[in-house]
Design a protein around this motif. Sequence first.
Motif, mmCIF file in Angstrom:
data_model
loop_
_atom_site.group_PDB
_atom_site.id
_atom_site.type_symbol
_atom_site.label_atom_id
_atom_site.label_comp_id
_atom_site.label_asym_id
_atom_site.label_seq_id
_atom_site.Cartn_x
_atom_site.Cartn_y
_atom_site.Cartn_z
ATOM 1 N N ILE A 1 -2.619 -15.492 11.577
ATOM 2 C CA ILE A 1 -3.139 -14.145 11.686
ATOM 3 C C ILE A 1 -2.535 -13.301 10.573
ATOM 4 C CG2 ILE A 1 -1.341 -13.379 13.312
ATOM 5 C CD1 ILE A 1 -3.498 -11.626 14.661
ATOM 6 N N SER A 2 -3.349 -12.445 9.992
ATOM 7 C CA SER A 2 -2.863 -11.559 8.940
ATOM 8 C C SER A 2 -3.675 -10.265 8.964
ATOM 9 C CB SER A 2 -2.964 -12.227 7.571
ATOM 10 O OG SER A 2 -4.313 -12.523 7.263
ATOM 11 N N GLY A 3 -3.103 -9.235 8.364
ATOM 12 C CA GLY A 3 -3.780 -7.956 8.351
ATOM 13 C C GLY A 3 -3.805 -7.346 6.961
ATOM 14 N N ASP A 4 -4.848 -6.612 6.684
ATOM 15 C CA ASP A 4 -4.987 -5.879 5.429
ATOM 16 C C ASP A 4 -5.173 -4.416 5.804
ATOM 17 O OD1 ASP A 4 -5.785 -4.636 3.084
ATOM 18 O OD2 ASP A 4 -6.860 -6.395 2.362
ATOM 19 N N ASN A 5 -4.079 -3.657 5.745
ATOM 20 C CA ASN A 5 -4.146 -2.260 6.170
ATOM 21 C C ASN A 5 -5.094 -1.440 5.309
ATOM 22 O OD1 ASN A 5 -2.130 -3.193 7.802
ATOM 23 N ND2 ASN A 5 -0.842 -1.397 7.566
ATOM 24 N N ALA A 6 -5.165 -1.773 4.030
ATOM 25 C CA ALA A 6 -6.033 -1.013 3.129
ATOM 26 C C ALA A 6 -7.499 -1.152 3.529
ATOM 27 C CB ALA A 6 -5.828 -1.473 1.698
ATOM 28 N N LYS A 7 -7.838 -2.296 4.080
ATOM 29 C CA LYS A 7 -9.217 -2.544 4.498
ATOM 30 C C LYS A 7 -9.410 -2.378 6.006
ATOM 31 C CE LYS A 7 -10.208 -5.836 0.772
ATOM 32 N NZ LYS A 7 -10.657 -7.223 0.442
ATOM 33 N N ASN A 8 -8.330 -2.039 6.703
ATOM 34 C CA ASN A 8 -8.393 -1.918 8.160
ATOM 35 C C ASN A 8 -8.995 -3.158 8.796
ATOM 36 O OD1 ASN A 8 -7.237 0.664 8.392
ATOM 37 N ND2 ASN A 8 -9.183 1.641 7.876
#
Length: 126
Positions: free
Chosen positions: A70-77
Motif C-alpha cells: 500500500i502506498s499513498g500520493d498526497n499530491a494526487k490524493n
Amino acid sequence: QVQLGESGGGLVQAGGSLRLSCAASGRTFSIYVMGWFRQAPGKEREFVAAVNWRGAGTRYADSVKGRFTISGDNAKNTVYLQMNSLKPADTAVYYCAASRSLGYDRWSTMAGYDYWGQGTQVTVSS
C-alpha cells in the motif's frame, strides 16, 4: 465530507498482478489513515492494508504480507494497492476507506473508518 473512488480491478490469472487506485476528493485535509478492505462472496468484509496519510506507517493483514504493498500520493490524493502473486483466494470486491482519526491498533477495524468507496471487483482465476 470525503468522497472515495476505486479503480483498477479486473480479471487476472493466478500469479499475476494488479494495481488498485483510490482517489479521494472533498475535505481530504481531514484524512489521517487510508485503508483497503475486501469482501468475498458469502464472507464478511476483512482488512487488507492501511497507510498513515501523514507519514510512512503501514499495516497489512497476514494473508497479504509480502505480496501486497500500500502506498499513498498526497499530491494526487490517491492511495494505491499493488497486488502481486495473486491467488484465487484474493478474489473479492475491494473497498477503499478513510479515517479522520484512528489509533494504530484500530487500523484493521471497519468501525474506525469514516468514509467508504463503492468497491472494485478483483477476480483471480486458477
